[in-house]
Scaffold this active site. Structure first.
Site, PDB file in Angstrom:
ATOM      1  N   GLU A   1       0.856  -1.191   0.000  1.00 41.57           N
ATOM      2  CA  GLU A   1       0.000   0.000   0.000  1.00 41.57           C
ATOM      3  C   GLU A   1       0.888   1.236   0.000  1.00 41.57           C
ATOM      4  O   GLU A   1       1.730   1.415   0.881  1.00 41.57           O
ATOM      5  CB  GLU A   1      -0.948   0.037   1.209  1.00 41.57           C
ATOM      6  CG  GLU A   1      -1.855   1.268   1.116  1.00 41.57           C
ATOM      7  CD  GLU A   1      -3.006   1.278   2.101  1.00 41.57           C
ATOM      8  OE1 GLU A   1      -3.264   0.267   2.770  1.00 41.57           O
ATOM      9  OE2 GLU A   1      -3.647   2.346   2.195  1.00 41.57           O
TER      10      GLU A   1
ATOM     11  N   LYS B   1      -4.437  21.814  -8.520  1.00 33.36           N
ATOM     12  CA  LYS B   1      -4.061  22.956  -9.381  1.00 33.36           C
ATOM     13  C   LYS B   1      -3.171  22.484 -10.527  1.00 33.36           C
ATOM     14  O   LYS B   1      -2.250  21.685 -10.297  1.00 33.36           O
ATOM     15  CB  LYS B   1      -3.308  24.003  -8.559  1.00 33.36           C
ATOM     16  CG  LYS B   1      -4.183  24.702  -7.535  1.00 33.36           C
ATOM     17  CD  LYS B   1      -3.374  25.716  -6.760  1.00 33.36           C
ATOM     18  CE  LYS B   1      -4.263  26.303  -5.668  1.00 33.36           C
ATOM     19  NZ  LYS B   1      -3.515  26.929  -4.590  1.00 33.36           N
TER      20      LYS B   1
ATOM     21  N   GLU C   1     -11.018   8.940   2.555  1.00 34.95           N
ATOM     22  CA  GLU C   1     -12.232   8.695   1.765  1.00 34.95           C
ATOM     23  C   GLU C   1     -13.472   9.169   2.520  1.00 34.95           C
ATOM     24  O   GLU C   1     -14.382   9.773   1.934  1.00 34.95           O
ATOM     25  CB  GLU C   1     -12.314   7.186   1.488  1.00 34.95           C
ATOM     26  CG  GLU C   1     -13.533   6.703   0.758  1.00 34.95           C
ATOM     27  CD  GLU C   1     -13.504   5.177   0.606  1.00 34.95           C
ATOM     28  OE1 GLU C   1     -12.558   4.517   1.077  1.00 34.95           O
ATOM     29  OE2 GLU C   1     -14.442   4.647  -0.003  1.00 34.95           O
TER      30      GLU C   1
ATOM     31  N   ASP D   1      -2.761  12.215  -2.665  1.00 33.44           N
ATOM     32  CA  ASP D   1      -2.905  13.683  -2.677  1.00 33.44           C
ATOM     33  C   ASP D   1      -3.295  14.121  -4.075  1.00 33.44           C
ATOM     34  O   ASP D   1      -2.596  13.807  -5.041  1.00 33.44           O
ATOM     35  CB  ASP D   1      -1.585  14.339  -2.275  1.00 33.44           C
ATOM     36  CG  ASP D   1      -1.188  13.981  -0.855  1.00 33.44           C
ATOM     37  OD1 ASP D   1      -1.782  14.525   0.077  1.00 33.44           O
ATOM     38  OD2 ASP D   1      -0.295  13.120  -0.686  1.00 33.44           O
TER      39      ASP D   1
ATOM     40  N   ASP E   1     -11.418  10.577  -5.232  1.00 32.14           N
ATOM     41  CA  ASP E   1     -12.704  11.274  -5.374  1.00 32.14           C
ATOM     42  C   ASP E   1     -12.493  12.644  -6.029  1.00 32.14           C
ATOM     43  O   ASP E   1     -13.275  13.557  -5.815  1.00 32.14           O
ATOM     44  CB  ASP E   1     -13.448  11.366  -4.027  1.00 32.14           C
ATOM     45  CG  ASP E   1     -12.630  12.015  -2.929  1.00 32.14           C
ATOM     46  OD1 ASP E   1     -11.513  12.502  -3.206  1.00 32.14           O
ATOM     47  OD2 ASP E   1     -13.107  12.049  -1.778  1.00 32.14           O
TER      48      ASP E   1
HETATM   49  C1  LIG Z   1      -4.702  12.164   0.884  1.00 34.53           C
HETATM   50  S1  LIG Z   1      -3.753  11.084   1.841  1.00 34.53           S
HETATM   51  C2  LIG Z   1      -4.671   9.571   1.830  1.00 34.53           C
HETATM   52  C3  LIG Z   1      -4.200   8.618   2.887  1.00 34.53           C
HETATM   53  C4  LIG Z   1      -4.887   7.254   2.867  1.00 34.53           C
HETATM   54  N1  LIG Z   1      -4.569   6.508   1.666  1.00 34.53           N
HETATM   55  C5  LIG Z   1      -6.371   7.411   3.023  1.00 34.53           C
HETATM   56  O1  LIG Z   1      -7.083   7.213   2.011  1.00 34.53           O
HETATM   57  O2  LIG Z   1      -6.823   7.754   4.118  1.00 34.53           O
HETATM   58  C6  LIG Z   1      -2.423  10.700   0.729  1.00 34.53           C
HETATM   59  C7  LIG Z   1      -1.248  10.085   1.464  1.00 34.53           C
HETATM   60  O3  LIG Z   1      -0.264   9.721   0.508  1.00 34.53           O
HETATM   61  C8  LIG Z   1       0.994   9.977   1.074  1.00 34.53           C
HETATM   62  N2  LIG Z   1       1.980  10.118  -0.012  1.00 34.53           N
HETATM   63  C9  LIG Z   1       2.090  11.126  -0.903  1.00 34.53           C
HETATM   64  N3  LIG Z   1       3.146  10.933  -1.694  1.00 34.53           N
HETATM   65  C10 LIG Z   1       3.698   9.749  -1.310  1.00 34.53           C
HETATM   66  C11 LIG Z   1       4.813   9.013  -1.745  1.00 34.53           C
HETATM   67  N4  LIG Z   1       5.603   9.460  -2.733  1.00 34.53           N
HETATM   68  N5  LIG Z   1       5.100   7.843  -1.135  1.00 34.53           N
HETATM   69  C12 LIG Z   1       4.307   7.385  -0.144  1.00 34.53           C
HETATM   70  N6  LIG Z   1       3.243   8.048   0.333  1.00 34.53           N
HETATM   71  C13 LIG Z   1       2.939   9.223  -0.254  1.00 34.53           C
HETATM   72  C14 LIG Z   1       0.788  11.277   1.864  1.00 34.53           C
HETATM   73  O4  LIG Z   1       1.773  11.479   2.861  1.00 34.53           O
HETATM   74  C15 LIG Z   1      -0.597  11.035   2.450  1.00 34.53           C
HETATM   75  O5  LIG Z   1      -0.536  10.425   3.709  1.00 34.53           O
END
Ligand SMILES: C[S@@+](CC[C@H](N)C(=O)[O-])C[C@H]1O[C@@H](n2cnc3c(N)ncnc32)[C@H](O)[C@@H]1O
Length: 224
Positions: free
Chosen positions: A56, A134, A207, A130, A166
Protein backbone atom coordinates in the site's frame (compact mmCIF):
# COMPACT_ATOMS: atom_id res chain seq x y z
CA UNK A 1 25.45 8.69 -4.84
CA UNK A 2 22.31 10.82 -4.58
CA UNK A 3 19.96 11.09 -7.56
CA UNK A 4 20.71 14.40 -9.38
CA UNK A 5 17.03 14.58 -10.43
CA UNK A 6 14.96 13.27 -7.53
CA UNK A 7 11.23 13.18 -8.24
CA UNK A 8 9.20 16.17 -7.15
CA UNK A 9 7.65 15.84 -3.72
CA UNK A 10 4.23 14.24 -4.05
CA UNK A 11 3.22 14.66 -0.41
CA UNK A 12 2.48 17.60 1.88
CA UNK A 13 3.71 17.82 5.45
CA UNK A 14 5.74 14.97 6.89
CA UNK A 15 4.75 15.90 10.44
CA UNK A 16 1.78 17.84 11.88
CA UNK A 17 0.68 17.77 15.53
CA UNK A 18 2.87 16.32 18.26
CA UNK A 19 2.84 12.55 18.16
CA UNK A 20 1.16 11.07 21.26
CA UNK A 21 3.60 9.56 23.77
CA UNK A 22 2.43 5.97 23.21
CA UNK A 23 2.79 6.30 19.44
CA UNK A 24 6.14 8.08 19.83
CA UNK A 25 7.34 5.13 21.90
CA UNK A 26 6.26 2.75 19.12
CA UNK A 27 8.25 4.85 16.63
CA UNK A 28 11.32 4.12 18.79
CA UNK A 29 10.66 0.48 19.59
CA UNK A 30 8.35 -1.12 16.99
CA UNK A 31 9.24 0.79 13.81
CA UNK A 32 12.92 -0.31 13.74
CA UNK A 33 11.76 -3.94 13.83
CA UNK A 34 9.34 -3.44 10.91
CA UNK A 35 11.40 -1.14 8.71
CA UNK A 36 12.12 -2.44 5.22
CA UNK A 37 15.74 -2.71 4.03
CA UNK A 38 17.34 0.46 2.66
CA UNK A 39 18.97 -1.49 -0.20
CA UNK A 40 17.47 -3.56 -3.02
CA UNK A 41 15.87 -6.68 -1.54
CA UNK A 42 13.71 -9.64 -2.44
CA UNK A 43 10.53 -9.20 -0.36
CA UNK A 44 9.75 -12.93 -0.37
CA UNK A 45 12.82 -13.58 1.76
CA UNK A 46 11.29 -11.41 4.52
CA UNK A 47 8.51 -13.91 5.04
CA UNK A 48 9.06 -17.12 3.05
CA UNK A 49 5.83 -18.61 4.41
CA UNK A 50 3.60 -15.82 3.05
CA UNK A 51 1.34 -16.77 0.15
CA UNK A 52 1.42 -13.28 -1.44
CA UNK A 53 3.00 -9.86 -1.04
CA UNK A 54 0.86 -6.71 -1.19
CA UNK A 55 1.96 -3.07 -1.07
CA UNK A 56 0.00 0.00 0.00
CA UNK A 57 1.41 3.33 -1.15
CA UNK A 58 0.50 6.35 1.01
CA UNK A 59 -1.33 4.42 3.73
CA UNK A 60 -2.14 7.60 5.71
CA UNK A 61 -3.17 6.53 9.23
CA UNK A 62 -2.84 2.85 8.31
CA UNK A 63 -6.51 1.89 8.78
CA UNK A 64 -6.80 0.15 5.41
CA UNK A 65 -3.38 -1.49 5.72
CA UNK A 66 -4.10 -2.85 9.20
CA UNK A 67 -7.61 -4.04 8.32
CA UNK A 68 -6.41 -5.86 5.19
CA UNK A 69 -3.46 -7.37 7.09
CA UNK A 70 -5.84 -8.61 9.77
CA UNK A 71 -8.12 -10.15 7.15
CA UNK A 72 -5.25 -11.86 5.34
CA UNK A 73 -2.66 -13.20 7.77
CA UNK A 74 -1.29 -15.32 4.89
CA UNK A 75 -0.22 -12.16 3.03
CA UNK A 76 2.87 -10.06 3.80
CA UNK A 77 1.91 -6.37 3.66
CA UNK A 78 4.40 -3.68 2.75
CA UNK A 79 3.36 -0.10 3.48
CA UNK A 80 5.01 3.17 2.41
CA UNK A 81 4.20 6.54 3.95
CA UNK A 82 6.42 9.57 4.58
CA UNK A 83 3.95 11.35 6.94
CA UNK A 84 5.32 10.64 10.41
CA UNK A 85 1.98 11.07 12.21
CA UNK A 86 0.49 8.55 9.78
CA UNK A 87 3.30 6.07 10.42
CA UNK A 88 2.82 6.52 14.19
CA UNK A 89 -0.92 5.89 13.84
CA UNK A 90 -0.29 2.78 11.71
CA UNK A 91 2.10 1.46 14.36
CA UNK A 92 -0.67 1.81 16.93
CA UNK A 93 -3.02 -0.25 14.73
CA UNK A 94 -0.31 -2.87 14.12
CA UNK A 95 0.49 -3.06 17.83
CA UNK A 96 -3.14 -3.23 18.97
CA UNK A 97 -4.06 -5.93 16.47
CA UNK A 98 -0.74 -7.74 17.11
CA UNK A 99 -0.11 -7.96 13.38
CA UNK A 100 2.94 -10.00 12.45
CA UNK A 101 2.57 -9.62 8.67
CA UNK A 102 3.31 -5.91 8.10
CA UNK A 103 6.60 -4.20 7.16
CA UNK A 104 6.97 -0.47 6.64
CA UNK A 105 8.93 2.08 4.65
CA UNK A 106 8.62 5.42 6.44
CA UNK A 107 9.47 7.46 3.38
CA UNK A 108 8.74 8.00 -0.30
CA UNK A 109 7.19 4.92 -1.95
CA UNK A 110 9.14 5.64 -5.13
CA UNK A 111 12.38 4.88 -3.27
CA UNK A 112 10.89 1.61 -2.09
CA UNK A 113 9.66 0.67 -5.59
CA UNK A 114 13.18 1.22 -6.95
CA UNK A 115 14.48 -1.39 -4.46
CA UNK A 116 11.98 -4.08 -5.45
CA UNK A 117 12.75 -6.70 -8.10
CA UNK A 118 10.60 -7.14 -11.19
CA UNK A 119 7.42 -9.16 -10.69
CA UNK A 120 7.69 -9.29 -6.90
CA UNK A 121 4.19 -8.21 -5.77
CA UNK A 122 0.71 -9.65 -6.14
CA UNK A 123 -1.17 -6.46 -5.32
CA UNK A 124 -0.58 -2.70 -5.03
CA UNK A 125 -2.99 -0.14 -3.56
CA UNK A 126 -2.85 3.60 -4.21
CA UNK A 127 -5.88 4.90 -2.34
CA UNK A 128 -6.93 8.53 -2.36
CA UNK A 129 -3.47 9.95 -3.12
CA UNK A 130 -2.90 13.68 -2.68
CA UNK A 131 -4.93 15.16 -5.55
CA UNK A 132 -2.77 18.20 -6.31
CA UNK A 133 -5.76 19.79 -8.10
CA UNK A 134 -4.06 22.96 -9.38
CA UNK A 135 -2.67 22.55 -12.90
CA UNK A 136 0.73 23.89 -11.87
CA UNK A 137 0.94 21.10 -9.25
CA UNK A 138 -0.07 18.21 -11.50
CA UNK A 139 3.59 17.26 -11.88
CA UNK A 140 3.57 16.43 -8.15
CA UNK A 141 0.91 13.77 -8.55
CA UNK A 142 2.08 10.35 -7.55
CA UNK A 143 0.70 8.79 -10.72
CA UNK A 144 2.92 9.78 -13.63
CA UNK A 145 3.97 7.85 -16.73
CA UNK A 146 7.22 6.73 -15.05
CA UNK A 147 5.65 5.71 -11.73
CA UNK A 148 2.98 3.78 -13.65
CA UNK A 149 5.76 1.90 -15.46
CA UNK A 150 7.38 1.15 -12.11
CA UNK A 151 4.10 -0.22 -10.75
CA UNK A 152 3.76 -2.47 -13.81
CA UNK A 153 7.36 -3.60 -13.37
CA UNK A 154 6.99 -4.74 -9.75
CA UNK A 155 3.65 -6.49 -10.27
CA UNK A 156 3.64 -10.19 -11.06
CA UNK A 157 1.78 -11.37 -14.15
CA UNK A 158 -1.85 -11.53 -13.01
CA UNK A 159 -1.07 -9.10 -10.17
CA UNK A 160 -3.49 -6.27 -9.46
CA UNK A 161 -3.25 -2.53 -8.96
CA UNK A 162 -6.03 -0.56 -7.31
CA UNK A 163 -6.22 3.23 -7.56
CA UNK A 164 -9.02 5.19 -5.90
CA UNK A 165 -9.80 8.89 -5.83
CA UNK A 166 -12.70 11.27 -5.37
CA UNK A 167 -11.17 13.91 -7.63
CA UNK A 168 -12.60 13.54 -11.14
CA UNK A 169 -9.64 15.14 -12.88
CA UNK A 170 -7.16 12.87 -11.06
CA UNK A 171 -9.23 9.83 -12.02
CA UNK A 172 -9.13 10.88 -15.69
CA UNK A 173 -5.42 11.67 -15.41
CA UNK A 174 -4.67 8.27 -13.90
CA UNK A 175 -6.84 6.36 -16.32
CA UNK A 176 -5.04 8.00 -19.23
CA UNK A 177 -1.62 7.09 -17.84
CA UNK A 178 -2.42 3.56 -16.70
CA UNK A 179 -4.12 2.73 -20.01
CA UNK A 180 -0.96 3.91 -21.79
CA UNK A 181 1.31 1.73 -19.63
CA UNK A 182 2.48 -1.47 -21.35
CA UNK A 183 1.44 -4.55 -19.40
CA UNK A 184 -1.47 -2.99 -17.52
CA UNK A 185 -5.08 -3.71 -18.48
CA UNK A 186 -8.17 -2.15 -16.93
CA UNK A 187 -10.40 -4.87 -15.55
CA UNK A 188 -13.65 -2.87 -15.60
CA UNK A 189 -16.49 -4.25 -17.70
CA UNK A 190 -19.33 -1.94 -16.61
CA UNK A 191 -19.77 1.39 -14.82
CA UNK A 192 -20.50 -0.25 -11.48
CA UNK A 193 -16.98 -1.67 -11.57
CA UNK A 194 -15.53 1.78 -11.00
CA UNK A 195 -18.47 3.51 -9.31
CA UNK A 196 -18.95 0.96 -6.54
CA UNK A 197 -16.36 0.09 -3.94
CA UNK A 198 -14.94 -3.38 -4.67
CA UNK A 199 -16.13 -6.12 -2.29
CA UNK A 200 -12.72 -6.36 -0.60
CA UNK A 201 -12.32 -2.59 -0.13
CA UNK A 202 -11.88 -1.10 3.34
CA UNK A 203 -13.05 2.52 3.63
CA UNK A 204 -10.12 4.83 4.33
CA UNK A 205 -9.98 7.81 6.66
CA UNK A 206 -9.43 10.26 3.81
CA UNK A 207 -12.23 8.69 1.77
CA UNK A 208 -14.65 9.28 4.65
CA UNK A 209 -13.91 13.02 4.60
CA UNK A 210 -15.38 13.37 1.11
CA UNK A 211 -13.08 16.28 0.25
CA UNK A 212 -13.08 15.64 -3.48
CA UNK A 213 -15.38 16.82 -6.23
CA UNK A 214 -16.93 13.46 -7.15
CA UNK A 215 -17.99 10.20 -5.56
CA UNK A 216 -15.10 7.78 -4.98
CA UNK A 217 -13.95 6.01 -8.15
CA UNK A 218 -12.05 2.70 -8.05
CA UNK A 219 -9.77 1.71 -10.91
CA UNK A 220 -8.60 -1.91 -10.78
CA UNK A 221 -5.89 -2.87 -13.26
CA UNK A 222 -4.41 -6.27 -13.97
CA UNK A 223 -0.79 -6.96 -14.92
CA UNK A 224 -0.66 -8.98 -18.12
C1 LIG B 1 -4.70 12.16 0.88
S1 LIG B 1 -3.75 11.08 1.84
C2 LIG B 1 -4.67 9.57 1.83
C3 LIG B 1 -4.20 8.62 2.89
C4 LIG B 1 -4.89 7.25 2.87
N1 LIG B 1 -4.57 6.51 1.67
C5 LIG B 1 -6.37 7.41 3.02
O1 LIG B 1 -7.08 7.21 2.01
O2 LIG B 1 -6.82 7.75 4.12
C6 LIG B 1 -2.42 10.70 0.73
C7 LIG B 1 -1.25 10.08 1.46
O3 LIG B 1 -0.26 9.72 0.51
C8 LIG B 1 0.99 9.98 1.07
N2 LIG B 1 1.98 10.12 -0.01
C9 LIG B 1 2.09 11.13 -0.90
N3 LIG B 1 3.15 10.93 -1.69
C10 LIG B 1 3.70 9.75 -1.31
C11 LIG B 1 4.81 9.01 -1.75
N4 LIG B 1 5.60 9.46 -2.73
N5 LIG B 1 5.10 7.84 -1.14
C12 LIG B 1 4.31 7.39 -0.14
N6 LIG B 1 3.24 8.05 0.33
C13 LIG B 1 2.94 9.22 -0.25
C14 LIG B 1 0.79 11.28 1.86
O4 LIG B 1 1.77 11.48 2.86
C15 LIG B 1 -0.60 11.04 2.45
O5 LIG B 1 -0.54 10.42 3.71
Amino acid sequence: MSDPHPPLRSYGRIRSRTIKPRQAALMDTLLPTLRLPAQPFEPRTLSPGSAEIWLEIGFGGGEHLAAQAQRRPDVLFLGAEPFQNGVASALRHIDEAELANVRLHDGDARDLLARLPDASLERVFVLFPDPWPKARHHKRRLVQADSARELARVLKPGGRLRFASDWADYVDWTLERLLATPGLAWSAARADDWRRAPADHVTTRYEEKRLGDCAPVFLDFVRA
